[in-house]
Enzyme design. Structure first.
Site, mmCIF file in Angstrom:
data_model
loop_
_atom_site.group_PDB
_atom_site.id
_atom_site.type_symbol
_atom_site.label_atom_id
_atom_site.label_comp_id
_atom_site.label_asym_id
_atom_site.label_seq_id
_atom_site.Cartn_x
_atom_site.Cartn_y
_atom_site.Cartn_z
ATOM 1 N N CYS A 107 10.408 54.518 -10.249
ATOM 2 C CA CYS A 107 9.159 54.976 -9.743
ATOM 3 C C CYS A 107 8.114 54.489 -10.326
ATOM 4 C CB CYS A 107 9.533 56.013 -11.412
ATOM 5 S SG CYS A 107 10.754 56.379 -11.644
ATOM 6 N N CYS A 118 8.602 50.369 -17.313
ATOM 7 C CA CYS A 118 7.805 51.324 -15.407
ATOM 8 C C CYS A 118 6.169 51.335 -15.451
ATOM 9 C CB CYS A 118 8.237 52.879 -16.597
ATOM 10 S SG CYS A 118 8.317 54.413 -15.771
ATOM 11 N N SER A 174 16.226 63.715 -17.783
ATOM 12 C CA SER A 174 16.480 61.813 -17.871
ATOM 13 C C SER A 174 15.527 62.609 -19.020
ATOM 14 C CB SER A 174 15.962 61.390 -16.917
ATOM 15 O OG SER A 174 16.352 60.002 -17.768
ATOM 16 N N CYS A 231 7.555 53.326 -22.074
ATOM 17 C CA CYS A 231 8.049 52.438 -21.859
ATOM 18 C C CYS A 231 7.300 50.866 -21.007
ATOM 19 C CB CYS A 231 9.143 52.434 -21.019
ATOM 20 S SG CYS A 231 10.107 54.362 -22.030
ATOM 21 N N GLY A 281 6.884 61.099 -15.490
ATOM 22 C CA GLY A 281 6.391 61.471 -16.107
ATOM 23 C C GLY A 281 8.150 61.862 -16.932
ATOM 24 N N GLU A 282 7.819 62.173 -18.469
ATOM 25 C CA GLU A 282 8.059 62.518 -19.157
ATOM 26 C C GLU A 282 9.084 63.981 -18.655
ATOM 27 O OE1 GLU A 282 10.946 63.555 -21.367
ATOM 28 O OE2 GLU A 282 10.619 61.725 -21.825
ATOM 29 N N CYS A 318 14.603 63.051 -6.578
ATOM 30 C CA CYS A 318 13.900 62.353 -7.806
ATOM 31 C C CYS A 318 12.960 63.079 -7.711
ATOM 32 C CB CYS A 318 15.057 60.976 -7.771
ATOM 33 S SG CYS A 318 13.739 60.110 -9.029
ATOM 34 N N ASN A 327 14.111 46.707 -12.617
ATOM 35 C CA ASN A 327 12.843 46.813 -12.009
ATOM 36 C C ASN A 327 11.607 46.246 -12.020
ATOM 37 O OD1 ASN A 327 14.295 48.870 -8.685
ATOM 38 N ND2 ASN A 327 13.544 50.156 -10.553
ATOM 39 N N SER A 345 17.826 57.648 -21.993
ATOM 40 C CA SER A 345 17.128 56.369 -21.641
ATOM 41 C C SER A 345 17.269 55.661 -22.534
ATOM 42 C CB SER A 345 15.947 55.955 -21.193
ATOM 43 O OG SER A 345 15.235 57.141 -19.612
ATOM 44 N N LEU A 346 18.302 54.678 -22.197
ATOM 45 C CA LEU A 346 18.394 54.189 -24.230
ATOM 46 C C LEU A 346 18.774 53.059 -24.150
ATOM 47 C CD1 LEU A 346 20.536 55.396 -27.052
ATOM 48 C CD2 LEU A 346 21.878 53.651 -25.931
ATOM 49 N N HIS A 347 18.732 51.734 -23.680
ATOM 50 C CA HIS A 347 18.054 50.638 -22.722
ATOM 51 C C HIS A 347 18.178 49.751 -24.350
ATOM 52 C CE1 HIS A 347 16.806 52.287 -19.715
ATOM 53 N NE2 HIS A 347 15.756 53.120 -20.621
ATOM 54 N N GLU A 349 4.879 60.656 -6.377
ATOM 55 C CA GLU A 349 6.088 60.452 -5.832
ATOM 56 C C GLU A 349 6.905 61.285 -6.128
ATOM 57 O OE1 GLU A 349 6.294 56.506 -6.389
ATOM 58 O OE2 GLU A 349 4.249 56.084 -7.212
ATOM 59 N N CYS A 390 2.274 58.874 -16.917
ATOM 60 C CA CYS A 390 3.452 59.314 -17.981
ATOM 61 C C CYS A 390 3.068 59.016 -19.486
ATOM 62 C CB CYS A 390 4.692 58.525 -18.137
ATOM 63 S SG CYS A 390 6.000 58.865 -19.371
#
Length: 343
Positions: free
Chosen positions: A331, A117, A189, A114, A157-158, A103, A288, A212-214, A90, A110
């Site tokens: 994503c 996601c 990212s 996480c 993906g990372e 994007c 999301n 990406s901390l969160h 995508e 991935c």
């Protein structure tokens, strides 16, 4: 047969010399590609024998459009794309006053795991080549009919788990002979692969680094991000400081707000203390909601309070504008939905 988009100018020049052709032809070939010509036979200033050699050794492949979903809310377009091996990815085109942003995905799936996601649920299928990442940008320009001026590597993906292909893509998309998109208009990212952040610091690139901390603590971060079991927040912040010193660019910290998980005022205060003194910006992201987990979006009041606490502590913070919410623009959602329906 090799995809010519996986080659850079130097590599194509070497191939041309090895095949008794003039190296200046490389610039002509790329000039046609970036004008939207993907057939060697249509490249009018190339001699016939060179076209024959190119056709025998290369193809120019950009991902095929399976479908395009357009938002009625903000003009966001989500492209479902098929790769040559049949895998689906995508890409999202977002329209802003400052230009069109894409994007892009860097992997099929991935493996980072996480929990918030959708793209990581089935794991990683494979890495994308540099040409497949670049092909998303070319396809987006064709679909939108306008120049793509900004890129975020935040799709499936990372990026740093596909390091070599991603770095090659960054150099190619910035090249003067290509799309010439400025590095300051590109954001990468990562969930925090410490050794690769260190490598990126030494590449001489000037892209924006987003982490990406969160969460403010390792304990809390481990609840939602398996990578936190390998690399601590202190290790990540050390590499962020190194990146800032090397590039003189501020780092963005992405923070997905999940109701009753990481969105309290205490969380905000602790995050402010953690990031104090770092040249940074915090991008607050209302999570999301996906059916594969029970995470719920924080209330507007909670989000507003969280942002205000950061700002009061001198931390620059914004709430990410939600784009394409009516077309599942987050994503992995579209790919999973399409594959499930097809099955």
């Amino acid at each position: 047969m090799k995809n010519l988009l996986d080659y850079n100018m130097e590599e194509l020049m070497v191939w041309l010399k090895e095949n008794s052709e003039s190296s200046f032809r490389a610039k002509q070939i790329f000039s046609w590609i970036y004008k939207g010509i993907f057939s060697f036979d249509e490249m009018k200033n190339l001699p016939k024998n060179l076209k024959e050699k190119l056709n025998s050794n290369f193809k120019i492949y950009i991902p095929e459009v399976v479908d395009v979903y357009s938002s009625n809310l903000d003009g966001t377009k989500k492209m479902l794309l098929k790769l040559e091996d049949g895998n689906l990815i995508e890409s999202v085109i977002m329209k802003y006053k400052h230009g069109n942003t894409i994007c892009v995905s860097t992997q099929v799936g991935c493996r980072m795991g996480c929990k918030f996601c959708a793209s990581t649920i089935e794991g990683r299928v494979r890495n994308l080549t540099s040409g497949e990442i670049l092909g998303q940008v070319l396809r987006a320009g064709e679909v939108e009919g306008e120049r793509i001026s900004n890129i975020v590597l935040m799709g499936s993906g990372e990026p740093l788990d596909n390091y070599d292909n991603v770095v090659k893509f960054l150099r190619e998309v910035n090249a003067e002979y290509g799309l010439n998109i400025g590095q300051r208009h590109i954001t990468l990212s990562t969930c925090g692969l410490v050794p690769k952040i260190r490598d990126l610091s030494n590449e001489g690139l000037n892209v924006t680094l987003a982490i990406s901390l969160h969460a403010f603590s390792d304990e809390k971060r481990r609840e939602i991000m398996p990578i936190a079991n390998k690399y601590s927040i202190s290790e990540i912040l050390e590499e962020c400081r190194n990146y800032i010193e090397k590039t003189n660019r501020r780092v963005t910290f992405e923070y997905s707000l999940v109701k009753d998980i990481n969105d309290s005022k205490e969380d905000a205060k602790a995050l402010s203390k953690l990031l104090k003194g770092i040249l940074c910006h915090v991008n607050l992201i209302p999570v999301n909601e996906i059916k594969e987990n029970s995470f719920k979006r924080s209330s507007e009041k909670t989000i507003e309070d969280f942002a205000q606490i950061l700002k009061s502590a001198g931390i620059e913070a914004t709430v990410r504008r939600e784009m394409g919410s009516d077309i599942n623009a987050a994503c992995g959602q579209l790919r999973r939905s399409y594959m499930k329906n097809k099955a």
